[in-house]
Design an enzyme around this catalytic site. Structure first.
Site, PDB file in Angstrom:
ATOM      1  N   LYS A 162       6.677  -8.668  -5.956  1.00 39.87           N
ATOM      2  CA  LYS A 162       6.107  -7.926  -4.827  1.00 39.87           C
ATOM      3  C   LYS A 162       5.273  -8.903  -3.995  1.00 39.87           C
ATOM      4  O   LYS A 162       4.041  -8.947  -4.094  1.00 39.87           O
ATOM      5  CB  LYS A 162       5.287  -6.737  -5.338  1.00 39.87           C
ATOM      6  CG  LYS A 162       5.091  -5.685  -4.270  1.00 39.87           C
ATOM      7  CD  LYS A 162       4.727  -4.351  -4.871  1.00 39.87           C
ATOM      8  CE  LYS A 162       4.305  -3.361  -3.818  1.00 39.87           C
ATOM      9  NZ  LYS A 162       5.326  -3.029  -2.831  1.00 39.87           N
TER      10      LYS A 162
HETATM   11  N1  PMP Z   1      11.239  -1.648  -3.315  1.00 35.64           N
HETATM   12  C1  PMP Z   1      10.382  -2.155  -2.420  1.00 35.64           C
HETATM   13  C2  PMP Z   1      10.855  -3.215  -1.514  1.00 35.64           C
HETATM   14  C3  PMP Z   1       9.054  -1.677  -2.355  1.00 35.64           C
HETATM   15  O1  PMP Z   1       8.201  -2.170  -1.467  1.00 35.64           O
HETATM   16  C4  PMP Z   1       8.662  -0.646  -3.232  1.00 35.64           C
HETATM   17  C5  PMP Z   1       7.258  -0.118  -3.166  1.00 35.64           C
HETATM   18  N2  PMP Z   1       6.414  -0.805  -4.020  1.00 35.64           N
HETATM   19  C6  PMP Z   1       9.594  -0.158  -4.155  1.00 35.64           C
HETATM   20  C7  PMP Z   1      10.862  -0.675  -4.177  1.00 35.64           C
HETATM   21  C8  PMP Z   1       9.194   0.879  -5.146  1.00 35.64           C
HETATM   22  O2  PMP Z   1       8.426   0.292  -6.147  1.00 35.64           O
HETATM   23  P1  PMP Z   1       7.370   1.132  -6.978  1.00 35.64           P
HETATM   24  O3  PMP Z   1       8.092   2.286  -7.532  1.00 35.64           O
HETATM   25  O4  PMP Z   1       6.901   0.209  -8.030  1.00 35.64           O
HETATM   26  O5  PMP Z   1       6.314   1.526  -6.019  1.00 35.64           O
END
Ligand code: PMP
Length: 312
Positions: A162
């Site tokens: 991330k």
């Molecule tokens: N993909 C991307 C590119 C994101 O930014 C997010 C948001 N964090 C997600 C998937 C979903 O991840 P999560 O369930 O951990 O929030």
């Protein structure tokens, strides 16, 4: 135009470099590699208010922290604060603001001060918490389009972590979808198979089974996606992880987008073709209901996924 609600007036304190400070006092250097070169990784968490228990519960804190650890590792940051320190920062920030409603938490870790593209320190960090109600599209759903942009490749700018830098790709896809009047975008990866959206993962149903692209399809290792794979069977919904071809989007019986922000948001069409009859599907509704019980602390089997803020 800004689409995020400005809730600054409700924020008393944020945390920067492990100290509580007023929002206006949190600063980053204009020469920070975290700013210019995107040397920044972050996490977004939700904390849910539980009226009966009079407590706020952070959802899957540990899983988010595990992802933060490998995101920081890939950036080769110099001795970043420990996960325990970051956990304390989050708890202290929530308590300092005394939120008694659903809240979104963003933790950022970055290279601050004065440095080159390769600088690995000094490491700065921040935590901001803000009220964030459920998105209205949770009930209605949205139509998506397949983006003309490809998901950034594993060997170029790995989507698995991330990292702020990855969100240039998300922004391109998101802005294109918006210009087209769509509610969201789906990106194909460099192999031409389905990856995810700019800020969430995807599930589509075929023959009664929800399919989600696997973790080598160019996706962020989403905590919500993993959560759904873990609890869906208990809600009577079958799931599988595998490569997804573009045309399968057009054949989907049901579909939804998922992530911390969107939770489980129905997708009602792809490229102008309706998913099913164009209304959120029954299995999607079932998952939403089960998810809501879990995050609100009303399903004791999943209490381990919740971190209480006030009554710890
Ligand atoms: N993909 C991307 C590119 C994101 O930014 C997010 C948001 N964090 C997600 C998937 C979903 O991840 P999560 O369930 O951990 O929030």
């Amino acid at each position: 135009m800004n689409t995020t609600v400005d809730s600054r007036a409700q924020i008393k304190f944020v945390s920067q470099n492990n100290q509580l400070v007023p929002y206006a006092d949190a600063k980053i250097s204009i020469m920070a590699p975290g700013l210019t070169f995107g040397a920044l990784v972050f996490e977004g968490y939700r904390a849910y208010w539980n009226e009966e228990k009079q407590d706020l519960f952070i959802f899957r804190l540990e899983e988010h922290m595990r992802r933060l650890e490998f995101s920081m590792d890939l950036l080769e940051l110099d001795n970043p604060p420990s996960i325990e320190t970051f956990t304390n920062d989050i708890l202290a920030t929530l308590k300092a603001n005394a939120f008694r409603e659903d809240t979104y938490i963003r933790l950022q870790v970055y290279v601050d001060d004065w440095g080159s593209m390769l600088a690995t320190g000094p490491v700065g960090s921040s935590v901001i918490c803000r009220p964030r109600p459920r998105v209205t599209d949770f009930s209605t759903g949205k139509q998506f389009v397949v983006s003309s942009w490809r998901r950034n490749a594993e060997n170029a700018s790995p989507p698995r972590i991330k990292a702020a830098a990855n969100y240039l790709n998300s922004r391109m896809a998101g802005l294109e979808a918006k210009r087209q009047g769509a509610g969201g975008a789906i990106l194909l990866n460099e192999d031409g198979t389905v990856s995810e959206g700019p800020g969430g993962c995807l599930f589509i149903m075929r023959d009664g089974v929800f399919i989600t692209p696997d973790v080598t399809s160019g996706i962020l290792e989403s905590v919500t996606r993993r959560t759904i794979l873990e609890f869906a069977a208990s809600a009577g919904v079958e799931t599988v992880e595998r490569t997804v071809g573009r045309t399968e989007l057009y054949l989907a019986e049901e579909a939804f987008y998922c992530g911390t922000g969107q939770e489980i948001m129905p997708i009602t069409g792809f490229d102008g073709r309706l998913v099913g009859d164009g209304a959120p599907g029954p299995a999607t509704r079932k998952l939403q209901a089960a998810f809501d019980e879990i995050v609100r602390g009303r399903n004791a089997s999943y209490d381990d996924w919740l971190t209480p803020v006030y009554n710890d």
